[in-house]
Design a protein around this motif. Structure first.
Motif, PDB file in Angstrom:
ATOM      1  N   THR A 126      -8.721  27.941  47.185  1.00  0.00           N
ATOM      2  CA  THR A 126      -8.136  26.901  47.575  1.00  0.00           C
ATOM      3  C   THR A 126      -9.211  25.575  47.813  1.00  0.00           C
ATOM      4  O   THR A 126      -8.863  24.600  47.360  1.00  0.00           O
ATOM      5  N   PHE A 162       7.246  28.998  50.734  1.00  0.00           N
ATOM      6  CA  PHE A 162       6.208  28.171  50.612  1.00  0.00           C
ATOM      7  C   PHE A 162       7.125  27.006  49.759  1.00  0.00           C
ATOM      8  O   PHE A 162       7.816  27.330  48.719  1.00  0.00           O
ATOM      9  N   PHE A 286     -13.226  18.538  53.766  1.00  0.00           N
ATOM     10  CA  PHE A 286     -13.406  19.111  55.303  1.00  0.00           C
ATOM     11  C   PHE A 286     -12.545  20.336  55.244  1.00  0.00           C
ATOM     12  O   PHE A 286     -11.298  20.480  55.150  1.00  0.00           O
ATOM     13  N   VAL A 287     -13.378  21.491  55.127  1.00  0.00           N
ATOM     14  CA  VAL A 287     -12.961  22.827  55.336  1.00  0.00           C
ATOM     15  C   VAL A 287     -13.858  23.701  56.296  1.00  0.00           C
ATOM     16  O   VAL A 287     -15.033  23.509  56.124  1.00  0.00           O
ATOM     17  N   THR A 288     -13.299  24.141  57.297  1.00  0.00           N
ATOM     18  CA  THR A 288     -13.972  24.840  58.184  1.00  0.00           C
ATOM     19  C   THR A 288     -13.442  25.817  59.032  1.00  0.00           C
ATOM     20  O   THR A 288     -11.905  26.150  58.631  1.00  0.00           O
TER      21      THR A 288
ATOM     22  N   THR B 126      -0.486  28.461  59.003  1.00  0.00           N
ATOM     23  CA  THR B 126       0.216  28.262  57.740  1.00  0.00           C
ATOM     24  C   THR B 126       1.251  29.050  57.672  1.00  0.00           C
ATOM     25  O   THR B 126       2.243  29.152  56.989  1.00  0.00           O
ATOM     26  N   VAL B 151      -7.332  23.809  58.476  1.00  0.00           N
ATOM     27  CA  VAL B 151      -7.854  22.907  57.624  1.00  0.00           C
ATOM     28  C   VAL B 151      -6.919  22.918  56.049  1.00  0.00           C
ATOM     29  O   VAL B 151      -7.315  22.627  54.881  1.00  0.00           O
ATOM     30  N   HIS B 152      -5.733  23.768  56.228  1.00  0.00           N
ATOM     31  CA  HIS B 152      -5.010  23.872  54.920  1.00  0.00           C
ATOM     32  C   HIS B 152      -4.148  22.448  54.512  1.00  0.00           C
ATOM     33  O   HIS B 152      -4.525  21.349  55.698  1.00  0.00           O
ATOM     34  N   ASN B 156      -4.545  19.125  56.871  1.00  0.00           N
ATOM     35  CA  ASN B 156      -6.066  18.928  57.025  1.00  0.00           C
ATOM     36  C   ASN B 156      -6.468  17.359  57.623  1.00  0.00           C
ATOM     37  O   ASN B 156      -5.889  16.645  57.111  1.00  0.00           O
TER      38      ASN B 156
END
Lengths: 416, 416
Positions: A126, A162, A286-288, B126, B151-152, B156
């Protein structure tokens, strides 16, 4: 006690069903194996052998769905992990060895200039899409129909839970069909941020399919021509085909590459890598995650990669896998059965020609093999590790023979 | 060597910048702390103390952003993890102790009938949305504006790299403003699958905010009235406020609850829990990951939860946090400075009244405190652990005093 009997496992399963939806979920669900024969739980593992709570031993050809590239509890990896554990693991800021692992991966991975770390294959797939989208200012990502890239909304195989919006920017093509990829580009002209592709086709419930000659190069060329990012999802295959990234087997270098599974021999780690041209975008997205830079899995990865090189593990796995595949074909023939071996030898899969895309024979085969001491998955590709010696392969083949005998008994021979 | 000097850290950072975008990314980025003073790397940790590669020691008030609830390298947790490690960790199917942990969590967590496991807080937030959506057949999820849920794409904070479609089904309300939540329900009449809410407001770059009297109950009532699922994101606060789930402090029981961070004292684990009425939906949604049922983090979690209970860790942290907060207010006053302490004592945050929502004084304070041996985050809430003894709190306060002195010197007193 017969190998079909699991009183301890049965009792555990009954307890599990009360406190966990379905008892066991996801890819480890009993229904994905063969219910009533396979163990639902495993309580011990060492090298290429695993044991269930009822004491049955299995030669393992699944390797925890890939991670165990050097074998369970590899002494060198465990010593490195333990040494790090005594210093630090989770922290406020990263550990020094994060830099060392990034340097090592950049040094060995063809065309990749930087690395970042996470926990799951889903995370980094992702994340790679996000980087491609930010870098190109485009939204559409093209993936091969049916490919497993994890469980996030954009690629969740079942989709339940989803919203359709999660897949609004996903286009697809047919594996090995360059024309269908050209069509996807044409349909989304100027809007394709990237193409995500596995090195070979390896989704569950299918024979595997290697890339046709020129296919991966055609993906590469189309991405270059359209200014789109080529992403290789090497989560499943990584470190079993080529130390520089699996598509190097076909001399194709992507713009981004993601790993997980085998990189730390069972410790939880995922890696996203990319070219210099994507460095700013990777920095901007920004992913963390709290555990993304844990020091112990990183130490395990440094040791794993070094040991893969030192032991010639990739060549060893190819040889062990080839011995397995050759032996399976030969033993199947002995029972008058024709099997299809698909995928690379280190990540093989076997199906029965007479099953014609179904899996009835596979389930019978795998169940009987399990009852005779080998763990072959009936619906999902297998994995060989560097801990599989000739004797282990031969023990697996002996168990497989019981599986072939059962198939011949129930379904008859394919030929005289 | 001065505490502001980090020659080893500087050299590491220069190397990191070549092979990792930005050198260090995400919540651990140096720009989120105070550049030039805080260490960029930490190489050792024990109890409530951490050391950087240049040998500086810090009393830690961040606890790896939460996980270290019993302190780093807790001997009981580590012994349990090591015992499990010698048996198995990652596997083809789950380990028996997964059942034990689910049973334990179900037993202690108010109103929750089942548990499932993952690796990241993002994963389980999520996943909870997916379960709520599948259970209700609705798409909209309501969240508090600005809240951090991971962060999804749907949450995000920066959004860069994630298409707008990822947020298409997210509505929002204002924390503590029941009217705004009623408005969100009205605007999405019959379409709200669920509301996700933290036990108190704790996002970075803000003072924290406890729930106003009746607020969480109002969320509960609105969800019940509209047939929507109330999800508590207890990733950050979990196991520091109440052993049965943080909102039990306010006697409110959600329909789903997610944990991560502190549940396994630094081992990577996340948990989703829910009521019986959501069991079928949780089973139907396909979410999985290679490392989700690793046995070692599960063993660590079993030991962590037991030790939290045995040591009265939640009461200890509240007491230690209160000593810290009282001491900070008192020492700030000694320098003529007024500070705002926000959040619960075990997860406190401090800002300067005169900063009026900015963080200039906080940065100066935290930088000076770091240079004097305490790790207080300038922009993000802090965490106390059960390893913080009175002497550690007092050592932290001594370092804080240097921070207050610097603030008074540069900005002047708030009052005579």
């Amino acid at each position: 006690m017969s190998r079909f009997e699991h009183p301890v496992g049965d009792a555990l399963m009954a307890r599990a069903e009360r406190v966990i939806p379905g008892g066991i979920y996801g890819h480890q669900s009993p229904s994905f194996l063969v219910e009533g024969i396979f163990p639902r739980f495993l309580s011990r593992s060492r090298g290429c052998r695993v044991w269930d709570p009822d004491g049955h031993e299995y030669v393992d050809f699944l390797c925890a769905y890939g991670p165990m590239v050097l074998g369970y509890l590899d002494p060198v990896v465990e010593a490195a992990a333990e040494e790090q554990r005594r210093q630090c693991d989770s922290g406020n800021v990263p550990p020094p060895n994060m830099v060392e692992l990034a340097e090592k991966l950049v040094a060995i991975t063809v065309g990749m200039d930087w690395a970042m770390f996470a926990k799951n294959g889903s995370d980094v797939c992702t994340w790679a899409l996000a980087v491609a989208r930010h870098a190109t200012g485009r939204d559409v990502v093209v993936m091969a129909q049916g490919t497993y890239h994890g469980v996030h909304g954009w690629c969740n195989s079942f989709g339940r839970g989803f919203p359709a919006a999660d897949r609004a920017n996903i286009a697809s093509f047919v594996w090995n069909d360059v024309g269908s990829l050209e069509h996807a580009f044409a349909q989304n002209d100027g809007r394709v941020a990237g193409v995500i592709v596995t090195p070979f086709r390896h989704e569950a419930m299918h024979d595997q399919e290697m890339p046709a000659p020129g296919f991966l190069q055609a993906v590469r060329d189309l991405c270059t021509r359209h200014g789109s990012v080529m992403i290789v999802d090497d989560v499943r295959a990584g470190f079993r085909l080529h130390i520089g990234g699996s598509t190097q087997r076909w001399s194709v270098t992507p713009d981004m590459l993601v790993y997980s599974k085998a990189v730390a021999n069972g410790y939880p780690l995922a890696v996203m890598m990319g070219r210099d041209s994507l460095r700013d975008a990777a920095r901007a997205v920004f992913v963390t995650g709290t555990f993304f830079t844990q020091a112990v899995p990183i130490a395990a990865a440094i040791a794993t990669v070094a040991e893969i090189e030192k032991r010639g593990a990739i060549a060893r796995m190819e040889r062990a896998g080839q011995r397995l595949c050759d032996g399976l074909i030969e033993r199947a023939r002995g029972y008058g059965l024709e099997v299809t071996i698909s995928g690379p030898p280190a990540i093989p899969f076997m199906s029965f020609v007479a099953d014609a895309g179904g899996f009835d024979r596979n389930r019978l085969f795998a169940g009987e093999a399990a009852a005779n001491g080998a763990f072959f998955h009936p619906h999902h590709n297998w994995f060989v590790s560097a801990a599989h010696e000739d004797a282990d392969i031969d023990a697996g083949l002996a168990a497989a023979e019981a599986g072939f005998a059962a198939v011949a008994r129930k379904f008859g021979k394919d030929r005289a």
